[in-house]
Design an enzyme around this catalytic site. Sequence first.
Site, mmCIF file in Angstrom:
data_model
loop_
_atom_site.group_PDB
_atom_site.id
_atom_site.type_symbol
_atom_site.label_atom_id
_atom_site.label_comp_id
_atom_site.label_asym_id
_atom_site.label_seq_id
_atom_site.Cartn_x
_atom_site.Cartn_y
_atom_site.Cartn_z
ATOM 1 N N GLU A 108 0.830 -1.203 0.000
ATOM 2 C CA GLU A 108 0.000 0.000 0.000
ATOM 3 C C GLU A 108 0.870 1.259 0.000
ATOM 4 O O GLU A 108 0.599 2.236 0.707
ATOM 5 C CB GLU A 108 -0.951 -0.007 1.199
ATOM 6 C CG GLU A 108 -1.958 -1.139 1.133
ATOM 7 C CD GLU A 108 -2.995 -1.113 2.251
ATOM 8 O OE1 GLU A 108 -4.118 -1.561 2.030
ATOM 9 O OE2 GLU A 108 -2.660 -0.620 3.352
ATOM 10 N N GLU B 89 -6.308 -7.882 -0.705
ATOM 11 C CA GLU B 89 -6.834 -7.910 0.655
ATOM 12 C C GLU B 89 -8.329 -7.638 0.576
ATOM 13 O O GLU B 89 -8.756 -6.490 0.457
ATOM 14 C CB GLU B 89 -6.157 -6.866 1.553
ATOM 15 C CG GLU B 89 -4.728 -7.185 1.899
ATOM 16 C CD GLU B 89 -4.130 -6.219 2.917
ATOM 17 O OE1 GLU B 89 -4.916 -5.471 3.546
ATOM 18 O OE2 GLU B 89 -2.897 -6.212 3.062
#
Length: 593
Positions: A157, A239
Amino acid sequence: MTTFTIQDDFILDGQPVKLISGALHYFRIVPEYWQDRLEKLKNMGCNCVETYIPWNYHEPKKGQFDFTGRKDVARFVRLAQALGLWVILRPTPYICAEWEFGGLPAWLLADDSMRVRSTYQPYLDAVDAYYAELFQVIRPLFFTHGGPVLMCQIENEYGSFGNDKNYLKAVKRLMEKHGCDIPMFTSDGGWREVLDAGTLLHEGVLPTANFGSRTDEQIGALRQFMHDNQIQGPLMCMEFWIGWFNNWGSPLKTRDAHEAAGELEAMLKQGSVNIYMFHGGTNPEFYNGCSYHNGMDPQITSYDYAAPLTEWGTEADKYAAFREVIAKFHAFTPVPLSTPIQFQGIGELTCTNRVSLFNTLSSLTQPIATDIPQPMEKLGQGYGYILYRAHVGKARELAKAKLADCDDRAQIFVNQKLIATQYKETMGSNIPLTLDHPSDNVIDILVENLGRINYGASLVSPHQRKGIKGGFMLDLHFHTGWQQYCLELNNVEQVDFTQDYQSGVPAFYEFVVEIDEPADMFLNLCGWGKGCAFINGENLGRFWDIGPTHYLYIPAPLFNKGKNTVILFETEGRSGSVSLDDHPFIDQPDTND
């Protein structure tokens, strides 16, 4: 020999494959239960397992590496392979994962100029040294060497932190340098800005997205991003958030199983998925992370995550709902469960010994003397507590004293009497002091690292040091001359229970219990304040009376057959009952998130 390529689809041994993965962190589960959790993952219908690899767990002190026991990631991966599961590894320097400092080692912060997740050369040198050790362990597990690992992640991320493509390229080059010869990917949020910032274009790196709702919208953003940048590859949610993590003092977060299953089905219709989390497990020791929401917001010891498997490994409502969805996309054959797991309750325990921290301090650690108080990292300490002590002279009244720049939680004592407790947000407010000893008054400041921030702007290094970073002021001047006692509490067997106990101050409490046959239990802590607990020297994690959990899960392998010793370290001068039960004590009711 297995082949795996990324084309318009994932191509495994010449055939397209939909990866249906579940996140399962070996470092949050005792090794004796890895097999059980992996079998249950397979029985829900998954064909793949994903795990992060936390750098700070494997190199807690600079240059000291450990890949054994609970840290034996290679054994975990081989168990998955034996069950016919494929594996996705995320050996990124930074993992987030609600883990202390996002997996970055605390010792990086001894460098005053450290800038994590950047091209700062000492940071990259540290990553290089880590990868030199790590890839010796994981490279033989890649499918190119006969193992089950199909892909590795670059960073995590990053688009929610920075947009330095040179940094991302540097991490990729280091992975390649140390033997990463399998496909690589990035993962970012499902919207354009972070995808632009966090991906590597024209480097053969697959972009993936992280989200848990509005599936069509967010996977659509990834599809459009890939189209606009002429990126070939399948769509994957790396995710797929099916629950959420929890913070101290807040109600438990849950999520409706059927609503989550509906989103999962929407995702599987469009691509591959990694369910985050399939089984969350437990944040062991002092490795819980911390959020920052207008203040420090540390995460709890349980990492249950409202997952298909509970923290203690039993099926929750999402398990059956997800299995039903997955069965629509591919056939699977359940395997028998091979690990007998039983739950048992013993009931209330009797305290056998107790001693105040001040009276056993010398048996646990030796002081380090400096003129100016130093943060943990400058003293070689990563986690736990640190006690600062100073002699401040004769009796007098001081209208004001104050801590300057201290993290995260400080208890100030004068002559071993608690005067004030302050948190990061209240540090610097004035504390009136009465120094009542005629000639020698002693100030003790016990500082707790509640967990380093693992996400966002406050992740940047200067904010992350723990302990006293400025100083302690008496009136308008900084006091000099300090003794510092580092208390990582990895040696509780050295607590000297022959010394005196005094009420109202931090103390250790010992309980001894005989067990005929070890079983899974819950250490319920009704009435206790704040602290941490140990079973046979193993740090189970933190407890705190603000909830929402008031238990610590103890899997059977941590018990001995026969004598077992439970030690509590409690900082508030409070005590209550301690019981070993077959169920956890949790604040009710839960609230939906």
